[in-house]
Design a protein around this motif. Structure first.
Motif, PDB file in Angstrom:
ATOM      1  N   HIS A 123       5.758  -6.720   7.291  1.00 34.26           N
ATOM      2  CA  HIS A 123       5.495  -6.023   8.586  1.00 34.26           C
ATOM      3  C   HIS A 123       4.206  -5.358   8.613  1.00 34.26           C
ATOM      4  O   HIS A 123       3.801  -5.041   7.458  1.00 34.26           O
ATOM      5  N   THR A 124       3.421  -4.839   9.792  1.00 33.94           N
ATOM      6  CA  THR A 124       2.384  -4.088   9.657  1.00 33.94           C
ATOM      7  C   THR A 124       2.478  -3.013  10.814  1.00 33.94           C
ATOM      8  O   THR A 124       3.366  -2.913  11.693  1.00 33.94           O
ATOM      9  N   THR A 125       1.813  -1.834  10.410  1.00 31.96           N
ATOM     10  CA  THR A 125       1.581  -0.759  11.527  1.00 31.96           C
ATOM     11  C   THR A 125       0.264  -0.616  11.866  1.00 31.96           C
ATOM     12  O   THR A 125      -0.671  -0.734  10.715  1.00 31.96           O
ATOM     13  N   THR A 126      -0.297  -0.333  13.136  1.00 25.82           N
ATOM     14  CA  THR A 126      -1.533  -0.137  13.375  1.00 25.82           C
ATOM     15  C   THR A 126      -1.780   1.303  13.475  1.00 25.82           C
ATOM     16  O   THR A 126      -1.291   1.981  14.241  1.00 25.82           O
ATOM     17  N   LEU A 127      -2.752   1.734  12.697  1.00 31.46           N
ATOM     18  CA  LEU A 127      -3.291   2.993  12.720  1.00 31.46           C
ATOM     19  C   LEU A 127      -4.689   2.923  12.716  1.00 31.46           C
ATOM     20  O   LEU A 127      -5.322   2.266  12.590  1.00 31.46           O
ATOM     21  N   THR A 128      -5.521   4.228  13.525  1.00 36.36           N
ATOM     22  CA  THR A 128      -6.723   4.575  13.165  1.00 36.36           C
ATOM     23  C   THR A 128      -6.962   5.060  11.941  1.00 36.36           C
ATOM     24  O   THR A 128      -6.178   5.521  11.051  1.00 36.36           O
ATOM     25  N   PHE A 138       3.843   9.475  11.711  1.00 30.50           N
ATOM     26  CA  PHE A 138       2.757   8.583  11.271  1.00 30.50           C
ATOM     27  C   PHE A 138       3.499   7.765  10.112  1.00 30.50           C
ATOM     28  O   PHE A 138       2.773   6.603   9.674  1.00 30.50           O
ATOM     29  N   ARG A 139       4.696   8.223   9.551  1.00 33.34           N
ATOM     30  CA  ARG A 139       5.223   7.202   8.569  1.00 33.34           C
ATOM     31  C   ARG A 139       5.529   5.961   9.193  1.00 33.34           C
ATOM     32  O   ARG A 139       6.139   6.035  10.318  1.00 33.34           O
ATOM     33  N   PRO A 140       5.754   4.877   8.677  1.00 34.33           N
ATOM     34  CA  PRO A 140       6.114   3.510   9.078  1.00 34.33           C
ATOM     35  C   PRO A 140       7.382   3.347   9.399  1.00 34.33           C
ATOM     36  O   PRO A 140       8.451   4.051   8.900  1.00 34.33           O
ATOM     37  N   ARG A 141       7.743   2.731  10.673  1.00 30.90           N
ATOM     38  CA  ARG A 141       9.170   2.278  10.758  1.00 30.90           C
ATOM     39  C   ARG A 141       9.674   1.157   9.806  1.00 30.90           C
ATOM     40  O   ARG A 141       8.938   0.650   9.325  1.00 30.90           O
ATOM     41  N   TYR A 142      10.866   1.029   9.957  1.00 26.57           N
ATOM     42  CA  TYR A 142      11.623   0.091   9.295  1.00 26.57           C
ATOM     43  C   TYR A 142      11.743  -1.270  10.084  1.00 26.57           C
ATOM     44  O   TYR A 142      12.487  -1.137  11.277  1.00 26.57           O
ATOM     45  N   PRO A 143      11.388  -2.493   9.905  1.00 29.43           N
ATOM     46  CA  PRO A 143      11.855  -3.770  10.568  1.00 29.43           C
ATOM     47  C   PRO A 143      13.296  -3.941  11.011  1.00 29.43           C
ATOM     48  O   PRO A 143      14.026  -3.767  10.074  1.00 29.43           O
ATOM     49  N   GLU A 144      13.465  -4.070  12.208  1.00 26.00           N
ATOM     50  CA  GLU A 144      14.685  -4.498  12.531  1.00 26.00           C
ATOM     51  C   GLU A 144      15.560  -5.344  11.650  1.00 26.00           C
ATOM     52  O   GLU A 144      16.766  -5.055  11.206  1.00 26.00           O
ATOM     53  N   ARG A 145      14.969  -6.346  11.408  1.00 22.52           N
ATOM     54  CA  ARG A 145      15.539  -7.278  10.576  1.00 22.52           C
ATOM     55  C   ARG A 145      15.980  -6.887   9.244  1.00 22.52           C
ATOM     56  O   ARG A 145      16.895  -7.348   8.671  1.00 22.52           O
ATOM     57  N   ALA A 146      15.260  -6.057   8.527  1.00 20.77           N
ATOM     58  CA  ALA A 146      15.654  -5.406   7.319  1.00 20.77           C
ATOM     59  C   ALA A 146      16.837  -4.581   7.536  1.00 20.77           C
ATOM     60  O   ALA A 146      17.674  -4.477   6.467  1.00 20.77           O
TER      61      ALA A 146
END
Length: 246
Positions: free
Chosen positions: A182-187, A20-28
């Protein structure tokens, strides 16, 4: 000094942390490693379950994860085939001098004993190598996100990160700061599950955990931007502090 109760609290929730933890944007991640050849030798300090390790591997680099929590190490190796995680901390890394072209720390630098860690990181890096801590912070300029942070006692907001960090001591050149949205989609249930991997919730009393969950439930059913929605876009601001070893 860090609090070991919080520092080693994540292992019990390692599977959910990785899920569930967010990923890091590739560009970062690319920006953190800019100017280094491919493959670079990268040490991921406080590697957790390998979220940042996998992002660096995807860019073609060699990565050595280092993590003190045995539960997190076990999850990293399950989720990251071919990786062997070293047991160690930012203050004591079982690698030789000059072993790394870059040292990264994803969502971990605030746990470090800064003076000892800076000296150890400088030892690990070759001259001209890069140290880059990275944070995903919720974008609390969005009203419901600010309320989420208040309910769950989340402290790693953009203001605190930018104000507190960035001086790595005399062994490093002046720090550069990069910011990436960036964003992450979660319920809603997944947002709650993600918050259950936070150190505050993991170390809170049962009564406090129950209070947080009740108030989160009310937020998702009553806030006009959230009520009735099956999923939400949780916005993040990712900050990267980058400095070269002198």
């Amino acid at each position: 000094m860090t609090d070991p109760t919080h520092d080693l609290s994540f292992g019990a929730a390692a599977s959910d942390y990785d899920r569930f933890r967010p990923r890091y944007p590739e560009r970062a991640v690319r920006w953190a490693l800019d100017g280094l050849g491919v493959p670079a030798r990268v040490v991921d300090l406080g590697a957790g379950t390998g979220i940042l390790t996998r992002a660096v591997l995807a860019l073609g680099h060699e990565v050595q994860p280092v993590e003190p929590d045995p539960g997190m190490r076990a999850q990293l190796e399950v989720a990251t085939p071919g990786s062997t995680t070293l047991a160690g901390s930012a203050e004591s890394v079982p690698l030789p001098d000059g072993a790394a072209d870059a040292v990264l720390a994803g969502q971990a630098y605030h746990w470090f004993d800064k003076d000892r860690a800076h000296a150890e990181i400088a030892r690990l890096l070759r001259p001209g190598g890069t140290f880059a801590p990275i944070w995903n912070t919720r974008d609390e300029r969005v009203d419901w996100v600010a309320e989420l942070s208040r309910i769950a006692h989340l402290g790693d907001n953009a203001g605190s990160v930018v104000e507190k960090y960035g001086d790595f001591g005399s062994a490093f050149e002046p720090t550069e700061l990069g910011e990436f949205a960036h964003t992450t989609t979660l319920t809603p249930d997944e947002v709650v599950a993600m918050l259950h991997t936070r150190s505050y919730w993991l170390t809170a009393s049962i009564d406090e955990q129950d209070r947080i969950d009740r108030e989160l439930g009310k937020l998702f059913t009553s806030h006009p931007d959230l009520a009735g929605r099956e999923s939400v876009e949780l916005p993040y601001r990712t900050f990267v502090f980058r400095a070269r070893r002198r």
